[in-house]
Design an enzyme around this catalytic site. Structure first.
Site, mmCIF file in Angstrom:
data_model
loop_
_atom_site.group_PDB
_atom_site.id
_atom_site.type_symbol
_atom_site.label_atom_id
_atom_site.label_comp_id
_atom_site.label_asym_id
_atom_site.label_seq_id
_atom_site.Cartn_x
_atom_site.Cartn_y
_atom_site.Cartn_z
ATOM 1 C CG HIS A 97 -1.838 -7.537 6.361
ATOM 2 N ND1 HIS A 97 -1.175 -6.726 5.475
ATOM 3 C CD2 HIS A 97 -1.658 -6.981 7.582
ATOM 4 C CE1 HIS A 97 -0.614 -5.722 6.136
ATOM 5 N NE2 HIS A 97 -0.891 -5.848 7.404
ATOM 6 C CD GLU A 125 -3.324 -6.045 11.538
ATOM 7 O OE1 GLU A 125 -2.100 -6.264 11.553
ATOM 8 O OE2 GLU A 125 -3.865 -5.216 10.787
ATOM 9 C CD GLU A 172 0.328 -0.821 3.222
ATOM 10 O OE1 GLU A 172 0.732 -0.667 4.389
ATOM 11 O OE2 GLU A 172 0.459 -1.893 2.593
#
Length: 249
Positions: free
Chosen positions: A144, A243, A123
């Protein structure tokens, strides 16, 4: 904040500045960056320092060696990650929030000269205003969901926003790797060039942009990133909370 105060303080970032153009090169001991705690902490502070130095007129973000960031997760690797204590996640989660927000707070144009695959924190290059990719570049979120983590530290905002909701969710859930031609086709990058031409092209565009008055450059950067900051303000903290729930023991 003066350039000499921060330019040589980071283990994983090499900096040089010429005519107000700041070149930031990510590396691990001079070669391609291997993502880890040092890079995470360095970039949080570096983006803050860069944003506070008004002598930075434009930023070029690039990497050393053949990759921008790595490593790629092994196909047969376990998807169960080591659990963290609440104190450890408190630090990592705080850094994860400020990593993105400090980058977006840089109020001058940011160009990415993507020297190769961005397989961890892909990102970051895509949050730059202009993305120039080498022919060897690729994008993957290997850190992730594919690596056993809930993708809540900004990737859940960036990839659906840039790729479209369905394509972005597929990318995050499957660990898909997107090569440079496909990234150009779907609009993730602006140009694909031979690796040797990527950084010179970034400098060429930087000098072209510097022909604009200072406030034109700064306010255009602020304007064109406002919608991203707004989505991050709304969704980044929530994503990090989820998360954290998945990783704290």
């Amino acid at each position: 904040m003066a350039f000499t105060d921060y330019s040589e303080t980071f283990k994983t970032i090499r900096m040089r500045r010429e005519d107000g153009i700041l070149e930031m090169t990510l590396h691990t001991e001079g070669d391609s960056l291997r993502w880890g705690p040092a890079a995470h902490s360095d970039l949080v502070q570096a983006f803050l320092d860069v944003s506070r130095d008004r002598d930075n007129l434009l930023v070029i973000l690039t990497g050393a060696g053949d990759e921008f960031t790595g490593p790629q997760i092994k196909p047969d690797a376990t998807r169960a990650v080591a659990k963290l204590s609440t104190d450890a996640w408190s630090k990592l989660g705080w850094e994860s929030k400020h990593l993105i927000m400090n980058m977006l707070d840089i109020d001058v144009p940011v160009i990415c000269a993507l020297n190769g695959p961005a397989l961890r924190h892909a990102e970051l290059p895509l949050l730059c205003d202009i993305v120039l990719a080498s022919e060897t570049a690729a994008f993957q979120d290997s850190a992730h969901f594919a690596g056993g983590l809930i993708p809540g530290d900004g990737v859940h905002v960036v990839f659906p926003m840039l790729m479209g909701a369905n394509r972005g969710r597929y990318f995050l859930l499957t660990g898909q790797k997107i090569d440079a031609p496909e990234a150009l086709r779907i609009g993730l990058v602006n140009e694909v060039l031979p690796k040797s031409q990527v950084l010179p092209r970034a400098w060429e565009l930087a000098r072209q942009i510097l022909l604009q008055p200072d406030l034109n450059r700064r306010y255009t950067r602020v304007l064109l990133t406002q919608h991203i900051r707004r989505q991050m303000q709304d969704l980044l903290g929530y994503g990090l909370a989820l998360e954290g729930l998945g990783i704290v023991q």
